[in-house]
Design a protein around this motif. Sequence first.
Motif, short mmCIF file in Angstrom:
data_model
loop_
_atom_site.label_atom_id
_atom_site.label_comp_id
_atom_site.label_asym_id
_atom_site.label_seq_id
_atom_site.Cartn_x
_atom_site.Cartn_y
_atom_site.Cartn_z
N ILE A 33 10.39 13.15 -5.44
CA ILE A 33 11.06 12.15 -6.02
C ILE A 33 11.57 10.98 -5.41
CG2 ILE A 33 12.48 11.41 -8.09
CD1 ILE A 33 12.55 14.35 -8.76
N VAL A 34 11.21 9.84 -5.61
CA VAL A 34 11.54 8.59 -4.75
C VAL A 34 12.08 7.50 -5.76
CG1 VAL A 34 10.99 6.54 -3.21
CG2 VAL A 34 9.77 8.77 -2.92
N ARG A 35 13.36 7.29 -5.73
CA ARG A 35 14.11 6.34 -6.45
C ARG A 35 13.92 6.65 -7.98
NH1 ARG A 35 11.58 1.90 -5.82
NH2 ARG A 35 10.25 2.48 -4.03
N GLY A 36 14.03 7.95 -8.29
CA GLY A 36 14.09 8.48 -9.72
C GLY A 36 12.80 8.39 -10.22
N ARG A 37 11.64 8.06 -9.42
CA ARG A 37 10.22 8.43 -9.98
C ARG A 37 9.47 9.58 -9.20
NH1 ARG A 37 5.18 3.93 -10.17
NH2 ARG A 37 3.62 5.63 -10.92
N VAL A 38 9.02 10.41 -10.13
CA VAL A 38 8.15 11.76 -9.42
C VAL A 38 6.84 10.99 -8.77
CG1 VAL A 38 7.17 13.82 -9.81
CG2 VAL A 38 9.32 13.09 -11.36
N VAL A 39 6.67 11.07 -7.56
CA VAL A 39 5.72 10.57 -6.90
C VAL A 39 4.66 11.82 -6.54
CG1 VAL A 39 6.83 8.54 -6.11
CG2 VAL A 39 6.78 10.54 -4.45
N HIS A 48 0.69 -1.27 0.01
CA HIS A 48 0.10 -0.04 -0.01
C HIS A 48 0.86 1.25 -0.09
CE1 HIS A 48 -2.91 -2.70 2.37
NE2 HIS A 48 -3.28 -2.78 0.90
N ALA A 49 2.02 1.36 0.42
CA ALA A 49 2.76 2.70 0.53
C ALA A 49 3.22 3.09 -0.80
CB ALA A 49 4.04 2.29 1.38
N VAL A 50 3.33 4.71 -0.80
CA VAL A 50 3.53 5.21 -1.92
C VAL A 50 5.16 5.81 -1.94
CG1 VAL A 50 3.15 7.61 -3.10
CG2 VAL A 50 1.11 6.22 -2.50
N VAL A 51 5.55 6.01 -0.74
CA VAL A 51 7.01 6.21 -0.58
C VAL A 51 7.67 4.98 0.18
CG1 VAL A 51 6.63 8.57 -0.62
CG2 VAL A 51 6.67 7.44 1.57
N ALA A 109 2.18 8.39 -7.97
CA ALA A 109 2.62 7.16 -7.74
C ALA A 109 1.45 6.34 -7.37
CB ALA A 109 3.81 7.02 -7.04
N GLU A 110 1.29 5.05 -7.72
CA GLU A 110 0.32 4.07 -7.12
C GLU A 110 0.55 3.42 -5.82
OE1 GLU A 110 3.28 1.71 -9.39
OE2 GLU A 110 2.14 3.63 -10.12
N PRO A 111 -0.23 3.07 -5.06
CA PRO A 111 0.03 2.24 -3.84
C PRO A 111 0.78 0.99 -4.19
CG PRO A 111 -2.30 2.85 -3.68
CD PRO A 111 -1.71 3.45 -5.14
N GLY A 112 1.96 0.54 -3.28
CA GLY A 112 2.70 -0.36 -3.70
C GLY A 112 4.24 -0.02 -4.24
N TYR A 113 4.20 1.19 -4.44
CA TYR A 113 5.39 1.62 -4.97
C TYR A 113 6.33 1.80 -3.91
CZ TYR A 113 9.37 4.31 -7.27
OH TYR A 113 10.39 4.60 -7.70
N GLY A 114 6.19 2.07 -3.08
CA GLY A 114 7.15 2.36 -1.72
C GLY A 114 7.57 1.13 -1.49
#
Length: 455
Positions: A431-437, A116-119, A445-450
């Motif tokens: 930006i988390v690991r190169g992706r603009v969240v 579920h996490a985004v970050v 970003a969608e849930p589960g990207y974290g």
Amino acid sequence: MIFDLLISNGMVHIGNDFQKADVGVIGEKIAYIGHCPGAKASRIIDADGKYVLPGMIDFHTHIREPGVEDKEDYTTGTMAAAHGGVTSVCVMPNNLTRGIASPEDFQYAVDCGERHAVVDFAPIPSPLAFHSGSLPRLVEAGASCFKIMEMKNSAPLEENFRCGDSYELHQCLAAAAKTGKYVSIHPMNMDWYLGNVKRIKESGEPQTLMNVLHQLYGDEEMSSAAWELAYFFRKTGCKWWALHCWHDGYIDLIRMLKRQGDMDILASVEILPTSIRCFDTLYNRNNGSTIALGHAAAPNWDHVWAAVNDGTVDILGSDHSPHLAKHYNPEEAFASGQGVEGEDYYGSLLLDAVNAGKLTLEKLVEVTSINGARALGWAEKCGNHIGTDADFTICDMEKVWTVDEKFPIYSKPHLDPLWGQTLHGKVISTIVRGRVVMEDDKILAEPGYGRFIRG
């Protein structure tokens, strides 16, 4: 050169200061820092006039999942974090009714975050199941540190989150010392607190948050408790994460111990929106009503900022503690939620403090990223360096804006502690690991990207 993401022309934190530079990202990692005219990328962000900070880490959050998802969950809590410029969160263990103490509960919390996490996130377990020998298993499972309350009180979550007495506290710290991990602990002098509560009850004074809570979070109560903790941490050799280091006596104790230099201490201050702004009314965005908290527990912020600037305080956290409106009862302190939501504003509140001259932007990077990442062993999160995670908080330091209906709230309760207030400085991209969240107040970003951060 060809990158997946290029942040160009920004004021980038490099080493110990900010320099005009470009940052190139390949995959999830920083691949280049410098000047790269003519570089190509799948996406280019023009950061001219903006500051590119290493991704902010919130070292103290209460996401509420698993266990109390009606108040908050990993999706809403980490969306709010991304909105506030936060790329990674430490999630405290007092969510389940029994606390997160066993390796099984810890793994369940990790699984919830991964779904579920985004970050990026790190659940922090309690060490109070040390009797069963679980601490080495928790470390093996990836725990970065531990957290407990010093003493029991009338609140729930006692079984695996609050020490029963000083003897259990000493035994717990002795066991935790063998893991080499920090123990984050909320100082509580229950004798002081309960004595004052008894006095309030016998006097017939109203048992309001105004009358009761400042007894629990006041200088005498927390500072006297910290002295006992100092003895036990020194005696056991356990690493001390000195939590809520915001009162004068507590700060002076930590400063003295750090100067002596024979203890490993990581001190934190939690930046609650209602406290830093001395504003104790929540605006309910669901129906337009207000809740007057009357906490009366604001610290001496001049003393706090001095401690941040001289290195007594190492890290900051939001203490994001969301409750639903029905859980607040300012007139009955023993039946009321404590704490407020704060992730949506976290980064911008701190930028406002920088613009107000409370600390420098360089110091902000230290206390929201580098110091804590280094202490917890998160090498991949430790600043803007080639090969580290491409986590960035991009800020507009000149932006002056007002918290109103144009500023969305992602935290679940929608109880706004800063409604109508004006801030100077705003987080514009996360930006988390190169992706603009997050960009311009929108979650991308969608849930589960974290991703789970292993200690």
